[in-house]
Write a protein that holds these residues in place. Structure first.
Motif, PDB file in Angstrom:
ATOM      1  N   GLY A  70     -25.223 -52.006  46.019  1.00  0.00           N
ATOM      2  CA  GLY A  70     -24.060 -52.225  45.261  1.00  0.00           C
ATOM      3  C   GLY A  70     -23.515 -51.066  44.849  1.00  0.00           C
ATOM      4  O   GLY A  70     -23.928 -49.643  45.268  1.00  0.00           O
ATOM      5  N   GLY A  71     -22.613 -50.807  43.874  1.00  0.00           N
ATOM      6  CA  GLY A  71     -22.102 -49.568  43.463  1.00  0.00           C
ATOM      7  C   GLY A  71     -21.054 -49.704  42.372  1.00  0.00           C
ATOM      8  O   GLY A  71     -20.459 -50.983  42.022  1.00  0.00           O
ATOM      9  N   VAL A  72     -20.684 -48.582  41.780  1.00  0.00           N
ATOM     10  CA  VAL A  72     -19.696 -48.505  40.630  1.00  0.00           C
ATOM     11  C   VAL A  72     -18.329 -47.761  41.001  1.00  0.00           C
ATOM     12  O   VAL A  72     -18.430 -46.775  41.548  1.00  0.00           O
ATOM     13  N   VAL A  73     -17.217 -48.417  41.148  1.00  0.00           N
ATOM     14  CA  VAL A  73     -16.127 -47.911  41.315  1.00  0.00           C
ATOM     15  C   VAL A  73     -15.084 -47.757  40.070  1.00  0.00           C
ATOM     16  O   VAL A  73     -14.934 -48.676  39.410  1.00  0.00           O
ATOM     17  N   ASN A  74     -14.991 -46.412  39.807  1.00  0.00           N
ATOM     18  CA  ASN A  74     -14.168 -46.058  38.543  1.00  0.00           C
ATOM     19  C   ASN A  74     -12.749 -45.607  38.626  1.00  0.00           C
ATOM     20  O   ASN A  74     -12.441 -44.800  39.550  1.00  0.00           O
ATOM     21  N   MET A  75     -11.768 -46.400  38.088  1.00  0.00           N
ATOM     22  CA  MET A  75     -10.371 -45.871  38.054  1.00  0.00           C
ATOM     23  C   MET A  75     -10.077 -45.048  36.975  1.00  0.00           C
ATOM     24  O   MET A  75     -10.121 -46.027  35.617  1.00  0.00           O
ATOM     25  N   ASN A  76     -10.300 -43.981  36.965  1.00  0.00           N
ATOM     26  CA  ASN A  76     -10.210 -43.144  35.404  1.00  0.00           C
ATOM     27  C   ASN A  76      -9.186 -41.795  35.915  1.00  0.00           C
ATOM     28  O   ASN A  76      -8.600 -41.888  36.844  1.00  0.00           O
ATOM     29  N   ALA A  77      -9.399 -41.043  34.986  1.00  0.00           N
ATOM     30  CA  ALA A  77      -8.569 -39.787  35.307  1.00  0.00           C
ATOM     31  C   ALA A  77      -8.884 -38.712  36.425  1.00  0.00           C
ATOM     32  O   ALA A  77      -8.159 -38.310  36.987  1.00  0.00           O
ATOM     33  N   ALA A  78     -10.255 -39.103  36.677  1.00  0.00           N
ATOM     34  CA  ALA A  78     -10.639 -38.175  38.060  1.00  0.00           C
ATOM     35  C   ALA A  78     -10.292 -38.673  39.149  1.00  0.00           C
ATOM     36  O   ALA A  78      -9.827 -38.041  40.152  1.00  0.00           O
ATOM     37  N   THR A  79     -10.285 -40.039  39.231  1.00  0.00           N
ATOM     38  CA  THR A  79     -10.166 -40.636  40.573  1.00  0.00           C
ATOM     39  C   THR A  79      -8.797 -41.252  40.854  1.00  0.00           C
ATOM     40  O   THR A  79      -8.287 -41.657  41.903  1.00  0.00           O
ATOM     41  N   PHE A  80      -8.161 -41.494  39.722  1.00  0.00           N
ATOM     42  CA  PHE A  80      -6.591 -41.986  39.579  1.00  0.00           C
ATOM     43  C   PHE A  80      -5.747 -41.151  38.558  1.00  0.00           C
ATOM     44  O   PHE A  80      -5.581 -41.620  37.404  1.00  0.00           O
ATOM     45  N   PRO A  81      -5.009 -40.190  38.827  1.00  0.00           N
ATOM     46  CA  PRO A  81      -4.365 -39.209  38.099  1.00  0.00           C
ATOM     47  C   PRO A  81      -3.510 -40.058  37.009  1.00  0.00           C
ATOM     48  O   PRO A  81      -3.494 -39.455  36.013  1.00  0.00           O
ATOM     49  N   ALA A  82      -2.973 -41.045  37.615  1.00  0.00           N
ATOM     50  CA  ALA A  82      -1.974 -41.824  36.638  1.00  0.00           C
ATOM     51  C   ALA A  82      -2.583 -42.488  35.504  1.00  0.00           C
ATOM     52  O   ALA A  82      -1.926 -42.630  34.461  1.00  0.00           O
ATOM     53  N   ALA A  83      -4.177 -42.470  35.571  1.00  0.00           N
ATOM     54  CA  ALA A  83      -4.759 -42.685  34.312  1.00  0.00           C
ATOM     55  C   ALA A  83      -4.997 -41.639  33.100  1.00  0.00           C
ATOM     56  O   ALA A  83      -5.361 -42.144  32.010  1.00  0.00           O
ATOM     57  N   LYS A  84      -4.576 -40.659  33.683  1.00  0.00           N
ATOM     58  CA  LYS A  84      -4.762 -39.325  32.749  1.00  0.00           C
ATOM     59  C   LYS A  84      -3.935 -39.511  31.492  1.00  0.00           C
ATOM     60  O   LYS A  84      -2.820 -39.782  31.604  1.00  0.00           O
ATOM     61  N   GLY A  85      -4.551 -39.449  30.227  1.00  0.00           N
ATOM     62  CA  GLY A  85      -3.903 -39.450  29.177  1.00  0.00           C
ATOM     63  C   GLY A  85      -3.741 -41.127  28.571  1.00  0.00           C
ATOM     64  O   GLY A  85      -2.968 -41.138  27.595  1.00  0.00           O
ATOM     65  N   ASN A  86      -4.088 -42.035  29.273  1.00  0.00           N
ATOM     66  CA  ASN A  86      -3.835 -43.284  28.897  1.00  0.00           C
ATOM     67  C   ASN A  86      -5.238 -43.901  28.437  1.00  0.00           C
ATOM     68  O   ASN A  86      -4.904 -45.094  27.883  1.00  0.00           O
ATOM     69  N   GLY A  87      -6.039 -43.136  28.015  1.00  0.00           N
ATOM     70  CA  GLY A  87      -7.236 -43.609  26.976  1.00  0.00           C
ATOM     71  C   GLY A  87      -8.145 -44.771  27.561  1.00  0.00           C
ATOM     72  O   GLY A  87      -8.630 -45.607  26.806  1.00  0.00           O
ATOM     73  N   MET A  88      -8.349 -45.079  28.867  1.00  0.00           N
ATOM     74  CA  MET A  88      -8.953 -46.180  29.515  1.00  0.00           C
ATOM     75  C   MET A  88      -9.512 -46.074  30.878  1.00  0.00           C
ATOM     76  O   MET A  88      -9.015 -45.072  31.524  1.00  0.00           O
TER      77      MET A  88
END
Length: 236
Positions: A70-88
């Motif tokens: 199994g594994g964990v896939v994170n959608m965050n500032a590191a993996t998805f720049p659009a998330a930067k600054g959105n606090g989630m």
């Protein structure tokens, strides 16, 4: 009694033979820097100037998107720049049959988890003096792990389990509890703290290599499901 023994066994297995949660690599450091320093939201939008910049495909994030174990896939500032600054951070948690997320905590975020598939037991211990909180999550059911609380999750069945996690930081961080045995703390002090010999000077070389966030769980479950810990890659 069996439940307590199973929990104790699973915790010991996770601590001594765990896969450390993989560290997210920043996909585009310069873009993240520019997004963080943009003067206005319109400036941010200009930096994310095409539709592809707003789309994240969890299923394409290999090797983390897998069910063996199994594994964990994170959608965050590191993996998805659009998330930067959105606090989630949004995360997809895949647990193959009998697999688990080892004991860990998130130093900078609370964690909301909802089950999509399967049957998953969660354990949460918030601080010294607190009680252990145990929940069983089936599709549509959810729980919360407060910021910095220690928690773990176990797939109870012979089918895949999948959960979605929301964390209130775009840089939540993950610290696996078992890292105390391999992070450079003096082994003699770790052993003194635990009152028994659990660490050695070469323990880091004996630990399972960094994985994708999940590892196989109880041997009894694997045997019941007819699975060896080298299962094939499975998708829904």
């Amino acid at each position: 009694m069996y439940g307590h023994l199973a929990l104790a066994s699973s915790v010991l297995l996770a601590v001594l033979t765990q896969h450390a949660n993989a560290v997210d690599k920043t996909r585009d450091p310069s873009l993240d820097t520019n997004l963080a320093t943009a003067a206005t939201q319109l400036d941010r939008l200009a930096l994310l100037g095409n539709d592809d910049a707003w789309l994240f495909d969890f299923t394409a994030q290999e090797p983390n998107y897998n069910f063996a174990p199994g594994g964990v896939v994170n959608m965050n500032a590191a993996t998805f720049p659009a998330a930067k600054g959105n606090g989630m951070t949004m995360a997809m948690l895949n647990l193959g049959p009998c697999s688990m997320l080892p004991p860990h905590y998130h130093p900078r975020a609370s964690n909301y988890v909802v089950a999509i598939h399967g049957n998953t037991t969660t354990y949460m211990y918030e601080e010294n003096g607190a009680r252990l909180v145990t929940e069983t999550l089936t599709p549509g059911m959810a729980t919360i792990f407060p910021q910095a609380s220690m928690h773990m999750m176990v797939n109870n069945g012979c089918e895949n389990a999948q959960l979605v996690s929301a964390l209130n930081s775009d840089d939540a961080g993950t610290q696996n509890i078992g890292n105390v045995f391999s992070n450079g703390f003096p082994a003699e002090l770790v052993n003194a703290a635990f009152g028994q010999d659990l660490a050695s000077s070469d323990v880091a070389s004996k630990m399972t290599p960094v994985g994708t966030g999940s590892n196989w769980g109880l041997s009894e479950c694997l045997k019941q499901c007819g699975i060896q810990a080298n299962g094939t890659y499975i998708r829904f």
